[in-house]
Design a protein around this motif. Structure first.
Motif, mmCIF file in Angstrom:
data_model
loop_
_atom_site.group_PDB
_atom_site.id
_atom_site.type_symbol
_atom_site.label_atom_id
_atom_site.label_comp_id
_atom_site.label_asym_id
_atom_site.label_seq_id
_atom_site.Cartn_x
_atom_site.Cartn_y
_atom_site.Cartn_z
ATOM 1 N N GLN A 8 0.819 -1.121 -0.106
ATOM 2 C CA GLN A 8 -0.044 0.046 0.083
ATOM 3 C C GLN A 8 0.909 1.109 -0.167
ATOM 4 O O GLN A 8 0.651 2.131 -0.518
ATOM 5 N N LEU A 9 1.813 0.936 0.813
ATOM 6 C CA LEU A 9 2.973 2.160 0.705
ATOM 7 C C LEU A 9 3.562 2.863 -0.584
ATOM 8 O O LEU A 9 4.010 3.658 -0.820
ATOM 9 N N LYS A 55 2.233 2.768 -3.393
ATOM 10 C CA LYS A 55 1.282 3.398 -3.998
ATOM 11 C C LYS A 55 1.145 4.778 -3.312
ATOM 12 O O LYS A 55 1.080 5.837 -4.013
ATOM 13 N N ALA A 56 1.317 4.940 -1.936
ATOM 14 C CA ALA A 56 0.987 6.374 -1.338
ATOM 15 C C ALA A 56 2.284 7.087 -1.155
ATOM 16 O O ALA A 56 2.197 8.445 -1.652
ATOM 17 N N LEU A 57 3.274 6.455 -1.221
ATOM 18 C CA LEU A 57 4.733 7.378 -1.191
ATOM 19 C C LEU A 57 4.929 8.406 -2.424
ATOM 20 O O LEU A 57 5.098 9.381 -2.254
ATOM 21 N N PRO A 58 4.663 7.777 -3.631
ATOM 22 C CA PRO A 58 4.815 8.712 -4.816
ATOM 23 C C PRO A 58 3.782 9.825 -4.938
ATOM 24 O O PRO A 58 3.985 10.871 -5.026
ATOM 25 N N LYS A 59 2.459 9.733 -4.456
ATOM 26 C CA LYS A 59 1.585 10.603 -4.064
ATOM 27 C C LYS A 59 2.186 11.855 -3.192
ATOM 28 O O LYS A 59 1.975 13.202 -3.481
ATOM 29 N N LEU A 60 2.628 11.285 -2.187
ATOM 30 C CA LEU A 60 3.043 12.370 -1.063
ATOM 31 C C LEU A 60 4.381 13.120 -1.849
ATOM 32 O O LEU A 60 4.437 14.231 -1.438
ATOM 33 N N GLY A 100 -5.189 -1.601 9.178
ATOM 34 C CA GLY A 100 -4.342 -0.463 9.791
ATOM 35 C C GLY A 100 -3.739 0.503 8.848
ATOM 36 O O GLY A 100 -4.048 1.600 9.270
ATOM 37 N N MET A 101 -2.864 -0.061 8.193
ATOM 38 C CA MET A 101 -2.264 0.724 6.984
ATOM 39 C C MET A 101 -3.487 1.585 6.155
ATOM 40 O O MET A 101 -3.298 2.763 5.962
ATOM 41 N N VAL A 107 2.526 6.541 10.167
ATOM 42 C CA VAL A 107 2.804 5.146 9.388
ATOM 43 C C VAL A 107 3.943 4.416 9.831
ATOM 44 O O VAL A 107 4.097 3.239 10.014
ATOM 45 N N GLU A 108 5.160 5.241 9.901
ATOM 46 C CA GLU A 108 6.493 4.459 10.433
ATOM 47 C C GLU A 108 6.484 4.046 11.665
ATOM 48 O O GLU A 108 6.871 2.904 11.999
#
Ligand SMILES: [Fe+2]
Ligand SMILES: [Fe+2]
Length: 215
Positions: free
Chosen positions: A24-25, A27-32, A77-78, A109-110
């Protein structure tokens, strides 16, 4: 938790859960990274994306080492942490506030990952899987390093906001004010935060050193 009757099964379930969380991360990190204004933050997200891809590969090695099928299990959770972060971001009214929110959300998240990897490392160790525990420890250290790096970036923001506030108290100031107690968000503040990021690539060297240590 029907079907979980041993520490072995718990470890397997947690590996599957974390495998999904890491995916999931990615996919999320590039957006951030795309939304981040400060260069240091953008760089931190981009670097942690590459690290997260390594965490996924490492988890795949762990499944194989334990002779388990490489499978994921939906990590609610994530999913909810990411969703909560997205919801908050949509309310941010300016770049600096958005950056501050993204740091907060990434640190949550971390911490979630730190809890998961710390638990799995302990379970693997108790079960006598020394090499598996060692690999989990490596990822754990990288998550902690990322968290520390985000704290440093956040502190630079707070320092910048304070300096900005002091500037604005000067009589010759143009009258930009802190709005509703939010993080200072004038154009100058954003630029200085960005300067901080491009001038000091502490994030990159720290994350780099943590990666090299993992080999
Ligand atoms: Fe990770
Ligand atoms: Fe992480």
């Amino acid at each position: 938790m029907a079907g979980i009757d041993s520490l072995d099964t718990l470890l397997e379930q947690e590996l599957r859960d974390t495998y999904d969380a890491e995916k999931q991360l990615t996919k999320a990190l590039p957006k951030l990274a795309k939304k981040a204004t400060a260069e240091a933050l953008k760089t931190a997200f981009e670097q942690h994306l590459r690290q997260t891809e390594q965490h996924i590969e490492r988890l795949e090695q762990l499944f194989e080492a334990l002779e388990l099928p490489v499978k994921s299990k939906k990590c609610d959770g994530m999913r909810n942490l990411i969703k909560e972060g997205d919801d908050m971001l949509s309310e941010a009214e300016d770049d600096a506030t958005r950056d501050a929110l993204m740091i907060a959300s990434a640190q949550k998240v971390e911490h979630y990952e730190i809890a998961a990897y710390g638990t799995m490392r302990t379970w693997a160790s108790v079960l006598g899987h020394g090499e598996v525990a060692q690999l989990l420890e490596e990822t754990l250290e990288e998550e902690k390093e990322t968290d520390r790096n985000l704290t440093e970036i956040a502190e630079a923001f707070v320092n910048q906001a304070s300096a900005e506030e002091r500037d604005e108290e000067e009589p010759q100031s143009s009258g930009r004010q802190m709005r509703n107690g939010r993080v200072a968000a004038s154009r100058g503040g954003r630029q200085k935060a960005a300067d901080w990021g491009s001038g000091r690539s502490r994030g990159s060297s720290r994350a780099g050193s943590s990666r090299s240590r993992s080999r």
